[in-house]
Scaffold this motif. Structure first.
Motif, mmCIF file in Angstrom:
data_model
loop_
_atom_site.group_PDB
_atom_site.id
_atom_site.type_symbol
_atom_site.label_atom_id
_atom_site.label_comp_id
_atom_site.label_asym_id
_atom_site.label_seq_id
_atom_site.Cartn_x
_atom_site.Cartn_y
_atom_site.Cartn_z
ATOM 1 N N ASN A 134 0.867 -1.174 0.000
ATOM 2 C CA ASN A 134 0.000 0.000 0.000
ATOM 3 C C ASN A 134 0.906 1.226 0.000
ATOM 4 O O ASN A 134 1.441 1.609 1.035
ATOM 5 C CB ASN A 134 -0.875 -0.044 1.261
ATOM 6 N N GLU A 135 1.134 1.796 -1.163
ATOM 7 C CA GLU A 135 2.101 2.893 -1.322
ATOM 8 C C GLU A 135 1.385 4.206 -0.995
ATOM 9 O O GLU A 135 0.705 4.807 -1.839
ATOM 10 C CB GLU A 135 2.648 2.869 -2.753
ATOM 11 N N THR A 136 1.547 4.638 0.261
ATOM 12 C CA THR A 136 0.765 5.799 0.722
ATOM 13 C C THR A 136 1.145 7.090 0.000
ATOM 14 O O THR A 136 0.303 7.961 -0.162
ATOM 15 C CB THR A 136 0.941 6.028 2.238
ATOM 16 N N SER A 137 2.393 7.223 -0.420
ATOM 17 C CA SER A 137 2.808 8.483 -1.050
ATOM 18 C C SER A 137 2.002 8.758 -2.311
ATOM 19 O O SER A 137 1.859 9.909 -2.725
ATOM 20 C CB SER A 137 4.303 8.449 -1.391
ATOM 21 N N ALA A 138 1.460 7.683 -2.939
ATOM 22 C CA ALA A 138 0.657 7.849 -4.147
ATOM 23 C C ALA A 138 -0.723 7.221 -3.985
ATOM 24 O O ALA A 138 -1.482 7.107 -4.953
ATOM 25 C CB ALA A 138 1.376 7.235 -5.345
ATOM 26 N N ALA A 139 -1.044 6.816 -2.756
ATOM 27 C CA ALA A 139 -2.378 6.294 -2.419
ATOM 28 C C ALA A 139 -2.804 5.143 -3.337
ATOM 29 O O ALA A 139 -3.965 5.023 -3.715
ATOM 30 C CB ALA A 139 -3.417 7.420 -2.435
ATOM 31 N N ILE A 140 -1.845 4.265 -3.663
ATOM 32 C CA ILE A 140 -2.141 3.159 -4.573
ATOM 33 C C ILE A 140 -1.907 1.818 -3.877
ATOM 34 O O ILE A 140 -1.003 1.687 -3.056
ATOM 35 C CB ILE A 140 -1.290 3.263 -5.870
ATOM 36 N N LEU A 141 -2.753 0.852 -4.210
ATOM 37 C CA LEU A 141 -2.637 -0.506 -3.656
ATOM 38 C C LEU A 141 -2.052 -1.400 -4.751
ATOM 39 O O LEU A 141 -2.678 -1.617 -5.791
ATOM 40 C CB LEU A 141 -4.022 -1.011 -3.228
ATOM 41 N N ASN A 142 -0.862 -1.917 -4.494
ATOM 42 C CA ASN A 142 -0.143 -2.697 -5.500
ATOM 43 C C ASN A 142 -0.488 -4.186 -5.424
ATOM 44 O O ASN A 142 -0.863 -4.690 -4.371
ATOM 45 C CB ASN A 142 1.365 -2.486 -5.324
ATOM 46 N N PRO A 143 -0.354 -4.895 -6.540
ATOM 47 C CA PRO A 143 -0.773 -6.307 -6.611
ATOM 48 C C PRO A 143 0.257 -7.258 -6.001
ATOM 49 O O PRO A 143 1.055 -7.860 -6.720
ATOM 50 C CB PRO A 143 -0.929 -6.542 -8.117
ATOM 51 N N ALA A 144 0.190 -7.398 -4.696
ATOM 52 C CA ALA A 144 1.188 -8.209 -3.988
ATOM 53 C C ALA A 144 1.127 -9.668 -4.424
ATOM 54 O O ALA A 144 2.167 -10.337 -4.529
ATOM 55 C CB ALA A 144 0.971 -8.091 -2.486
ATOM 56 N N GLU A 145 -0.070 -10.164 -4.678
ATOM 57 C CA GLU A 145 -0.197 -11.583 -5.021
ATOM 58 C C GLU A 145 0.535 -11.878 -6.335
ATOM 59 O O GLU A 145 1.272 -12.863 -6.436
ATOM 60 C CB GLU A 145 -1.679 -11.967 -5.127
ATOM 61 N N GLU A 146 0.354 -11.017 -7.329
ATOM 62 C CA GLU A 146 1.002 -11.231 -8.631
ATOM 63 C C GLU A 146 2.516 -11.142 -8.497
ATOM 64 O O GLU A 146 3.257 -11.928 -9.093
ATOM 65 C CB GLU A 146 0.521 -10.186 -9.652
ATOM 66 N N VAL A 147 2.983 -10.173 -7.710
ATOM 67 C CA VAL A 147 4.425 -10.020 -7.522
ATOM 68 C C VAL A 147 4.984 -11.252 -6.803
ATOM 69 O O VAL A 147 6.053 -11.769 -7.153
ATOM 70 C CB VAL A 147 4.736 -8.725 -6.739
ATOM 71 N N GLY A 148 4.227 -11.741 -5.819
ATOM 72 C CA GLY A 148 4.641 -12.949 -5.096
ATOM 73 C C GLY A 148 4.786 -14.140 -6.019
ATOM 74 O O GLY A 148 5.740 -14.920 -5.912
ATOM 75 N N LYS A 149 3.831 -14.273 -6.950
ATOM 76 C CA LYS A 149 3.884 -15.396 -7.902
ATOM 77 C C LYS A 149 5.144 -15.327 -8.755
ATOM 78 O O LYS A 149 5.818 -16.342 -8.977
ATOM 79 C CB LYS A 149 2.657 -15.354 -8.826
ATOM 80 N N LEU A 150 5.451 -14.128 -9.227
ATOM 81 C CA LEU A 150 6.651 -13.958 -10.056
ATOM 82 C C LEU A 150 7.906 -14.289 -9.259
ATOM 83 O O LEU A 150 8.800 -14.993 -9.744
ATOM 84 C CB LEU A 150 6.735 -12.519 -10.574
ATOM 85 N N ALA A 151 7.967 -13.762 -8.023
ATOM 86 C CA ALA A 151 9.149 -14.006 -7.183
ATOM 87 C C ALA A 151 9.335 -15.508 -6.985
ATOM 88 O O ALA A 151 10.438 -16.046 -7.124
ATOM 89 C CB ALA A 151 9.002 -13.299 -5.835
ATOM 90 N N ARG A 152 8.236 -16.206 -6.700
ATOM 91 C CA ARG A 152 8.316 -17.636 -6.432
ATOM 92 C C ARG A 152 8.732 -18.404 -7.686
ATOM 93 O O ARG A 152 9.518 -19.343 -7.628
ATOM 94 C CB ARG A 152 6.957 -18.127 -5.908
ATOM 95 N N LYS A 153 8.205 -17.950 -8.811
ATOM 96 C CA LYS A 153 8.523 -18.615 -10.070
ATOM 97 C C LYS A 153 10.033 -18.625 -10.317
ATOM 98 O O LYS A 153 10.589 -19.596 -10.831
ATOM 99 C CB LYS A 153 7.804 -17.892 -11.216
ATOM 100 N N TYR A 154 10.690 -17.526 -9.931
ATOM 101 C CA TYR A 154 12.131 -17.417 -10.152
ATOM 102 C C TYR A 154 12.924 -17.730 -8.880
ATOM 103 O O TYR A 154 14.099 -17.426 -8.781
ATOM 104 C CB TYR A 154 12.482 -16.025 -10.674
#
Lengths: 377, 377
Positions: A134-154
């Motif tokens: 949750n990037e408060t400086s820009a009030a945006i909620l980022n897709p943690a699940e998708e990033v997690g999948k990529l990290a795990r894949k590699y």
């Protein structure tokens, strides 16, 4: 508001009276059952709030200390891919550069993450991925699940800064494959500033760096926490632990689902107000990226100065946040973390509307009415 | 003692009621004049307490965090000579090893420092010297002035851990040539645990390490403190700052000289009791090394177990410290830091005497009478 400013910031946030009063207890020995029980209570409540069964450690330091504990303990000498679409993502990259080789994968602040860039970095050998959920400086909620999948894949470690989402929004540390997740005490938990809680997976422990910082060494924190009673390696900020335990008790009392639903409703009301006013939201959303549910940001229309809105509201007794760094003077951000509920949202939305009127700016529509509609639903 | 244990530890220590109550204040924005004024008040009071005109920075972390901030900011890649005659001297050496090349110059715990060894290390190119002024693990007061002279003679930086002496004993940071001096909040200042204050000389700034930790970066702390209002780089533990400000106000009210004289008198009373009892003091004193004035340690006589003295007193409601690491079970230590005064010393000395009697051990003489004589003077 009496003698007290209403803090509508993305942290620190107003604290319940019982949380504040918990700090007045006389000093206790921190190597005692009494302190260990307090630490254990916090961990018991926070694990489901994090969505994790991993180890949970509480550090006497701010969220930044939690970030550095993670990178200092697990990233030394490694290639670290940091996704950046705001100030706090950038900070993780800066800390990574102290301990390893930092690769910042940047987007415009508040714009969707560059996931293609992340893939490329992972293909080029990045062993650690950092993300601010949750990037408060820009009030945006980022897709943690998708990033997690990529990290795990590699097979990279995934460090998730959920400092401003845990306790106020859905966080599924284990399901998302976050090896380290971090929360700050003075955000959605509504406790005083000064503590960070960090969860650590077995996968992370297996990749522990050999040389680690001393004060923020997570290995040492685990060794002390594994004791009976639970302890911390150096003297903890005891009053803050006592306050956090009481804040955790209140989270249990409310129920996590209710608490998250409340945060969603409050932020939806502010978003509805902004839409009715005709103000441009700061976050650029898409299928994966959402507006934050704990802080809502809008660009000022041309010709409106920060002081005309934030300054005027502050004089009324309501303080919310402006923009940081490149967003300074360009945006305002209304937080709804912790115990913020309908009355505070109503007061704040009404005050902003009043300030625009006072500034001689004609808003498109009635934001307060739009907020009321959401809050009544 | 009512519902409260009397803490006679070398930290944490009992806090005055007004210090505890200062923490109940509602959350404030830490980037505000209100917080900046609090920080400035603390610095104004602490500078003379440190005996310094140098910069003064307050960190949200324990004394260990202060130690690491000093070594992490000024010792990277350097040869660090650490004088060790107890646990905390050892800890400084361990932290030094993370950032530079650590040379530990060890004596037996509680024995005089090896100043010849220090000279040798300085002749062999040590650029930084670390010393624990008041080594609580062995209840010994080390000769900071002499160490400072040696460090200056060889143009080395002098890092002085005065965590448990500042506010309770004479510390002359500038006169002794300490480039960095450190205090912890929960010791002689009688504030809650969780803050460290660090003074930094221009000579130290001139030798700042290029790569530094992030959370504990003193350069960044200075940049924020130099602002108007004074700030901290990351979110500070605000309730602890408010409490420390009140603790500083009480130090001003008492007067530093009176406060130090009180600490001297209280520890003299405990030492007199131990001498009358015929117990061997932990520190080996000489012309340069003195018994600590903020904590007093004795060896248990043969056949006496820790639980028979400390355990029994704890059940009565009085808690003091045992030995750490190699001293575990062998010594007991009575702290007199902060607001400890005649009633607490009387109760503690009487309780120890009672515990020995209960254990069936015949002490040489009447320690309580000896303590009373000192306290009456």
């Amino acid at each position: 508001m009496y003698n007290e400013t209403l803090l509508m910031m993305p942290g620190p946030v107003p604290m319940p009276e019982s949380v504040r009063n918990a700090m007045t207890k006389q000093a206790i020995n921190h190597r005692s059952k009494e302190f260990g029980d307090c630490y254990a209570d916090i961990v018991r409540v926070l694990k489901p709030v994090f969505g994790t069964k991993n180890d949970m450690l509480v550090l006497s330091g701010s969220g930044t200390a939690g970030q550095e504990a993670a990178l200092g303990s697990f990233a030394r000498g490694k290639k670290v891919a940091s996704l950046v679409n705001g100030k706090f993502g950038e900070r993780l990259g800066q800390i990574a550069a102290i301990y390893g080789e930092s690769v910042m994968i940047e987007s415009e602040w508040g714009h969707p993450l560059n996931l293609e860039g992340l893939k490329e970095a992972l293909e080029n050998g990045a062993e650690v991925v950092t993300l601010v959920h949750n990037e408060t400086s820009a009030a945006i909620l980022n897709p943690a699940e998708e990033v997690g999948k990529l990290a795990r894949k590699y097979d990279a470690l995934f460090i998730l800064d959920a400092i401003t989402s845990i306790g106020g929004d859905v966080v599924e540390t284990d399901k998302w494959g976050a090896d380290v997740a971090i929360v700050g005490s003075q955000k959605c938990l509504a406790a005083p500033a000064g503590l960070a809680a960090v969860s650590v997976s077995q996968r992370a422990w297996d990749r522990l760096s050999e040389t680690r910082p001393f004060y923020l060494d997570l290995k040492k924190a685990k060794k002390s926490a594994d004791g009976n009673p639970m302890e911390t390696p150096s003297t903890p900020a005891v009053p803050l632990f006592l306050a956090l335990r009481e804040a955790c008790r209140l989270i249990e009392e409310e129920g996590l689902d209710n608490r998250i639903a409340r945060h969603h409703k409050m932020s939806a009301a502010v978003r509805a107000a902004g839409a009715a006013w005709g103000l441009a939201p700061v976050p650029q959303v898409d299928a994966l990226h959402k507006a934050s549910n704990t802080v809502t940001g809008f660009f000022y229309p041309a010709g409106i100065e920060d002081s005309q809105i934030r300054g005027v509201c502050k004089k009324m007794g309501i303080e919310f946040a402006g923009g940081q760094d490149r967003f300074k003077g360009k945006i305002f951000r209304i937080g709804n973390m912790g115990i913020i509920d309908t009355p505070e949202i109503l007061a704040t939305v009404a005050a902003v509307q009043m300030a625009f009127k006072k500034a001689g700016y004609t808003l498109e529509g009635d934001g307060l009415a739009a907020a009321v509609e959401v809050l009544s639903s």
